[in-house]
Design a protein around this motif. Sequence first.
Motif, PDB file in Angstrom:
ATOM      1  N   LYS A  15     131.774  13.988  -5.989  1.00  0.00           N
ATOM      2  CA  LYS A  15     132.863  13.029  -5.773  1.00  0.00           C
ATOM      3  C   LYS A  15     133.232  12.938  -4.297  1.00  0.00           C
ATOM      4  N   GLU A  16     133.130  14.082  -3.629  1.00  0.00           N
ATOM      5  CA  GLU A  16     133.511  14.108  -2.209  1.00  0.00           C
ATOM      6  C   GLU A  16     132.403  13.609  -1.290  1.00  0.00           C
ATOM      7  N   GLY A  17     131.274  13.213  -1.871  1.00  0.00           N
ATOM      8  CA  GLY A  17     130.238  12.605  -1.027  1.00  0.00           C
ATOM      9  C   GLY A  17     128.896  13.298  -1.064  1.00  0.00           C
ATOM     10  N   GLY A  18     128.750  14.370  -1.824  1.00  0.00           N
ATOM     11  CA  GLY A  18     127.462  15.065  -1.887  1.00  0.00           C
ATOM     12  C   GLY A  18     126.457  14.327  -2.760  1.00  0.00           C
ATOM     13  N   GLY A  19     125.215  14.709  -2.626  1.00  0.00           N
ATOM     14  CA  GLY A  19     124.152  14.122  -3.442  1.00  0.00           C
ATOM     15  C   GLY A  19     123.742  15.112  -4.525  1.00  0.00           C
ATOM     16  N   PHE A  20     123.368  14.603  -5.680  1.00  0.00           N
ATOM     17  CA  PHE A  20     122.973  15.483  -6.782  1.00  0.00           C
ATOM     18  C   PHE A  20     121.826  14.820  -7.533  1.00  0.00           C
ATOM     19  N   VAL A  21     120.778  15.591  -7.779  1.00  0.00           N
ATOM     20  CA  VAL A  21     119.679  15.069  -8.577  1.00  0.00           C
ATOM     21  C   VAL A  21     119.327  16.105  -9.632  1.00  0.00           C
ATOM     22  N   MET A  22     119.158  15.624 -10.864  1.00  0.00           N
ATOM     23  CA  MET A  22     118.672  16.493 -11.930  1.00  0.00           C
ATOM     24  C   MET A  22     117.260  16.056 -12.274  1.00  0.00           C
ATOM     25  N   ILE A  23     116.354  17.027 -12.194  1.00  0.00           N
ATOM     26  CA  ILE A  23     114.948  16.764 -12.507  1.00  0.00           C
ATOM     27  C   ILE A  23     114.647  17.403 -13.857  1.00  0.00           C
ATOM     28  N   GLY A  24     113.846  16.709 -14.646  1.00  0.00           N
ATOM     29  CA  GLY A  24     113.653  17.075 -16.051  1.00  0.00           C
ATOM     30  C   GLY A  24     112.942  18.390 -16.290  1.00  0.00           C
ATOM     31  N   GLY A  25     112.822  18.698 -17.557  1.00  0.00           N
ATOM     32  CA  GLY A  25     112.226  19.943 -18.001  1.00  0.00           C
ATOM     33  C   GLY A  25     112.955  20.411 -19.238  1.00  0.00           C
ATOM     34  N   ASP A  26     112.411  21.431 -19.897  1.00  0.00           N
ATOM     35  CA  ASP A  26     113.035  21.857 -21.144  1.00  0.00           C
ATOM     36  C   ASP A  26     114.372  22.552 -20.920  1.00  0.00           C
ATOM     37  N   LEU A  27     114.732  22.822 -19.638  1.00  0.00           N
ATOM     38  CA  LEU A  27     116.047  23.418 -19.357  1.00  0.00           C
ATOM     39  C   LEU A  27     116.999  22.399 -18.729  1.00  0.00           C
ATOM     40  N   SER A  28     116.628  21.123 -18.754  1.00  0.00           N
ATOM     41  CA  SER A  28     117.428  20.104 -18.083  1.00  0.00           C
ATOM     42  C   SER A  28     118.148  19.218 -19.096  1.00  0.00           C
ATOM     43  N   PHE A  29     119.033  18.405 -18.591  1.00  0.00           N
ATOM     44  CA  PHE A  29     119.759  17.405 -19.366  1.00  0.00           C
ATOM     45  C   PHE A  29     120.335  18.029 -20.644  1.00  0.00           C
ATOM     46  N   ALA A  30     120.172  17.345 -21.777  1.00  0.00           N
ATOM     47  CA  ALA A  30     120.807  17.849 -22.997  1.00  0.00           C
ATOM     48  C   ALA A  30     120.194  19.168 -23.423  1.00  0.00           C
ATOM     49  N   SER A  31     118.875  19.351 -23.223  1.00  0.00           N
ATOM     50  CA  SER A  31     118.259  20.607 -23.640  1.00  0.00           C
ATOM     51  C   SER A  31     118.635  21.753 -22.701  1.00  0.00           C
ATOM     52  N   GLY A  32     119.276  21.448 -21.617  1.00  0.00           N
ATOM     53  CA  GLY A  32     119.831  22.489 -20.741  1.00  0.00           C
ATOM     54  C   GLY A  32     121.290  22.745 -21.065  1.00  0.00           C
ATOM     55  N   GLY A  33     121.823  22.039 -22.067  1.00  0.00           N
ATOM     56  CA  GLY A  33     123.207  22.263 -22.488  1.00  0.00           C
ATOM     57  C   GLY A  33     124.239  21.539 -21.651  1.00  0.00           C
ATOM     58  N   TYR A  34     123.835  20.471 -20.993  1.00  0.00           N
ATOM     59  CA  TYR A  34     124.767  19.802 -20.091  1.00  0.00           C
ATOM     60  C   TYR A  34     125.624  18.736 -20.776  1.00  0.00           C
ATOM     61  N   ALA A  35     125.333  18.459 -22.074  1.00  0.00           N
ATOM     62  CA  ALA A  35     126.150  17.453 -22.758  1.00  0.00           C
ATOM     63  C   ALA A  35     127.601  17.937 -22.810  1.00  0.00           C
ATOM     64  N   ARG A  36     128.508  17.001 -22.619  1.00  0.00           N
ATOM     65  CA  ARG A  36     129.950  17.259 -22.644  1.00  0.00           C
ATOM     66  C   ARG A  36     130.376  18.301 -21.585  1.00  0.00           C
ATOM     67  N   THR A  37     129.696  18.315 -20.468  1.00  0.00           N
ATOM     68  CA  THR A  37     130.136  19.169 -19.347  1.00  0.00           C
ATOM     69  C   THR A  37     130.465  18.251 -18.168  1.00  0.00           C
ATOM     70  N   ALA A  38     130.977  18.867 -17.118  1.00  0.00           N
ATOM     71  CA  ALA A  38     131.294  18.084 -15.915  1.00  0.00           C
ATOM     72  C   ALA A  38     130.040  17.470 -15.316  1.00  0.00           C
ATOM     73  N   ILE A  39     128.895  18.105 -15.571  1.00  0.00           N
ATOM     74  CA  ILE A  39     127.646  17.559 -15.020  1.00  0.00           C
ATOM     75  C   ILE A  39     127.292  16.251 -15.732  1.00  0.00           C
ATOM     76  N   GLU A  40     127.560  16.174 -17.039  1.00  0.00           N
ATOM     77  CA  GLU A  40     127.276  14.918 -17.736  1.00  0.00           C
ATOM     78  C   GLU A  40     128.117  13.785 -17.139  1.00  0.00           C
ATOM     79  N   LYS A  41     129.372  14.115 -16.779  1.00  0.00           N
ATOM     80  CA  LYS A  41     130.225  13.081 -16.164  1.00  0.00           C
ATOM     81  C   LYS A  41     129.641  12.630 -14.834  1.00  0.00           C
TER      82      LYS A  41
END
Lengths: 270, 776
Positions: free
Chosen positions: B427-453
Amino acid sequence: MPSFPFIESTMTHSSRRSFLRDSMAMLCAALGGALLPVKAHAMGDEDHLQIAWLTPDASKPGTRTTALRRVLQEVEKRTSVKVDATSHIIAIGEEMFDYPMLFLSGSGDFDPWSDEQIDQLRLWIKGGGFLVVDSHEGLADGPFLRAARRELARVYIDEKSSEVPGNHVLYKSFYIIKTPRGRIEASEPLEAYFEQDRLSVVFSPLDLLGAWARDGFGRWEYDMASGVESEREYAIRMGVNLVMYALCVNYKDDQVHIPFILKRRTWKVE
Amino acid sequence: MIPEGYNSGDLLWLGDWGPAWIAVLVLIGVVVIGVSAYDLRGLKTGRRITLVGLRALVYVCAVVMLLEPALDLKNISRVKNHVAVMVDTSESMNLKMDEQGTTRHQRVQQELPELVPFIEAHQDDHVFHFFSYGQEREGFAQSSREQLEALATSGGKHSNLGGALEAIDAHFVEEELGGVILYSDGIDSGAIASRTRRGEKLDSSSQALVSSLGVPINTVAAASQDGLRDLAITRVMRDDFAFVHNKVSVDVEIQAIGIAEQPISVTLMRGEEELQTKQIQLTKNEMLYKVRFEFVPRQIGQEIYNVQLPVLENEALTTNNEHLFLLRVIRDKIRALQVVGRPSWDERFMRRLLKRDPNIDLISFFILRTNESLSNASRDELSLIPFPTQELFDKELGSFDLVIFQNFNFGPYSMRQYLPRIEEFVKEGGGFVMIGGDLSFASGGYARTAIEKTLPVKLPGGRGKLIDTKNFRPELTQAGLRHPITQLAFDPATNTKIWASLPEQRGTNIVGKALPGATVLATHPDLRAGGEPMPVITIGTHGEGRVMAMTTDSTWRWGFESLGDGGTPREYQLFWHNAMRWLIKDPELKLVKLELAQDTTHPGDPIEISVRVANSDYSPAQNRTGELLITHTPHDKDETASAIEPIPLKTNSAGIAQVSFTPAQRGVYELVARVKDEQDESLEDRQLVLVVPDLREYQQIIPRDDLLEAIATHTGGAFSNLQSSSSAREPVLLEPRTVKVNRRKVIQLWDSALTFLLIVVLLALEWTLRRRWGRL
């Protein structure tokens, strides 16, 4: 040139006992394959770590064919890496570009590769490939390593191989290793070609694959040259380090790791 | 003897004889005289000389007749040449030079009438012209003595003596210049003074410049340093930009004159914050002092700095006691944090790419072992370090420009509490990238977390499939055809072809629809999310920051596997380099870019402003309207900031709107270009402009009488100092070289009977004497 005390272990298969043993091994292997839990698919097995065995001469089937599968299983057990332990045996060609890490192992001289194959291998190495050349012979200057050096010298026309220093990141990529060991203990530093800041080809006279190979019953196929079975663990650690080096390259040379590693090395010395 | 009515006479030779013929005639004469002398060898010496002399005279007379001499009589008068009287009217001439408050300008005004007798005495040969210089950046203004005497103040800005002299030379290019008389305090903000330091000779370039006029330059120094009291910042040496987190040096040159020995504080301010203070000890023998400030800027952007000196009593000038400057702090290297859940080829090639980029400072953390991993070695036999979650995601997160989560799950590392911190970072201006894999996105448990937002895509939250293992090739969307991240070739058709030829991806994470405002650059050919093709490469913004979701973990194959097919790693490298640049908001990839010709200017000087606007696919945004908002923060802290009437913007066919703005007062102006994008969302870019008085003239206020004397000496002129009556010298001027012919007459001297008679008489005399002396 120095020679190693043990050249290559051999096994005889002529006795009835050995026939029964081999038959049982095949049966168990077949049952084991069926009964082992199916590995959960992540992003596809192809996306797990795969390492292939590069045959120097497609006409000569090699020994120690189980070694890579065994060491990959060890990697998966000991580290966070997910592996595909299927045996992949390939020759120099387009297929190499599916595998950024290859083992070239064997014994005895082999025929020179064609210019086209040399060009392919050069492209693979320059593109990021990591080749481990492992001799079964236990000789630093045996026919196999001589042939491998001869062919790799055609890849690196104007460059020479050099020693891998004892403090190289290869020896701390996962385990802290003081002396590289395979089935045979190194009496001299390993030799390698470097590609900028990374190792691209490592020559090993250690018979690493010999130390890792197991038969279908899970028994070690080749004895340790020293006769000390507990030393096999160090050969496996060397294998884990080679794999972790291939995956993480000089990650353990990052500044953030140095204080921790130095502390442990110091502690070991004291 | 010149006849009456003429005042000049010259001898002319009308005969058309070339030098070769004259040489032949001389040679013949020598031969004739030699033969005569030989022929008369029997005579007494006296008689022999007489006869040879007579013959020589006859020959000379004959030759003179052949050359046809004539007398050129002229009545001529000389044309007056021009003398430029130049008076420095720059701002420094307003400085007071005594306790009565007499300025340097007034002192020159008092002196100008003293020039009148000299002008009258030389008016037959010279025309005197009066000029002032210093009002304009270059050149001069024509004036008169009366006008110059009547000027209340000098009224000018800064003097450029070299420019003024060159302009005078050009002004009189058709006429003859007889000299220059220059009244000045010697302070020159042009090249001459900067090249010639106090007490040194004129440098070769300045010598060439003053000599190019070809006339004496008489200089009259309006003032000297006696009685002057001033403390000044004469120069601040620094770069226009600095790298964030890197040390910056600012060298300050201070000049003290007429001030008693005492310690002086030199302060560096950043905005309202006092950054550093240094002490210098003024001494009697030293006039120049140097102070160096070193500091480390912590934020990217523009910052206003001010070097300040205390104001002492009775200083000639106080505006030179501070020096404001604007420092543009830019990113030295992209500081990237790569967090990897497990080593893989994807991680390995990504790290190699980032490590090789000299513009990226990479910090990597790989999870090499998990709690499930077999442990058959003591900690001391392992080269593993603890995962410093608190240091990374709490303390040091702000120092990164970009965070890469590559197949990383946060669960096992007790880092749920840091996820909101990562969202804040973006929010303050940083960059963020999530790259896939079996530990990423929903399979990494990020659903309903601040990262999903934070992510630009929704994550499936149910028990459905989270991974698809089938190979596929991502397909570009319309936006992906032109977006700089996915634009691997300029031409969209070629770009599509390149993407279709890239090696297949080995599976993908399952994600939901892209969030409103996010841009999907590539989709899955078969999978669908919310009735639309499932996003594979999606970008978006979150607060001030930018985010990217890449749902596969095998892009490394674009760089390695493609080699086997005869390809190159170019596509892999280009894709990720572009992505990094976009994520960290590389200025080159902004959709609205406010560009200024300069970021520091003076009141009254216009600023040319360009606003470049691009569509979200980076094609030029034509006929886009918007406005330029301007806020003025005065230099005087007591005054409040005020908004200035916005300037409307409209882009041309190249997507550029050009406007001009003239700041009226000193202070800081914030310019904000605000334009709506295709979705009617506001896009903006901002720049600061520092408006400071033009103090170039006041940086060195000590009169440069030494410079004026050096100019006079080098050009053969006279130097006088108005503060020293004993040094007064009359100006040196060149005599006029041009003449005017009023009447002319040419008298031919050879064309007369007397000449012939003279020759006949000489021949008769020679014949008579020769016969008498017994020769035939």
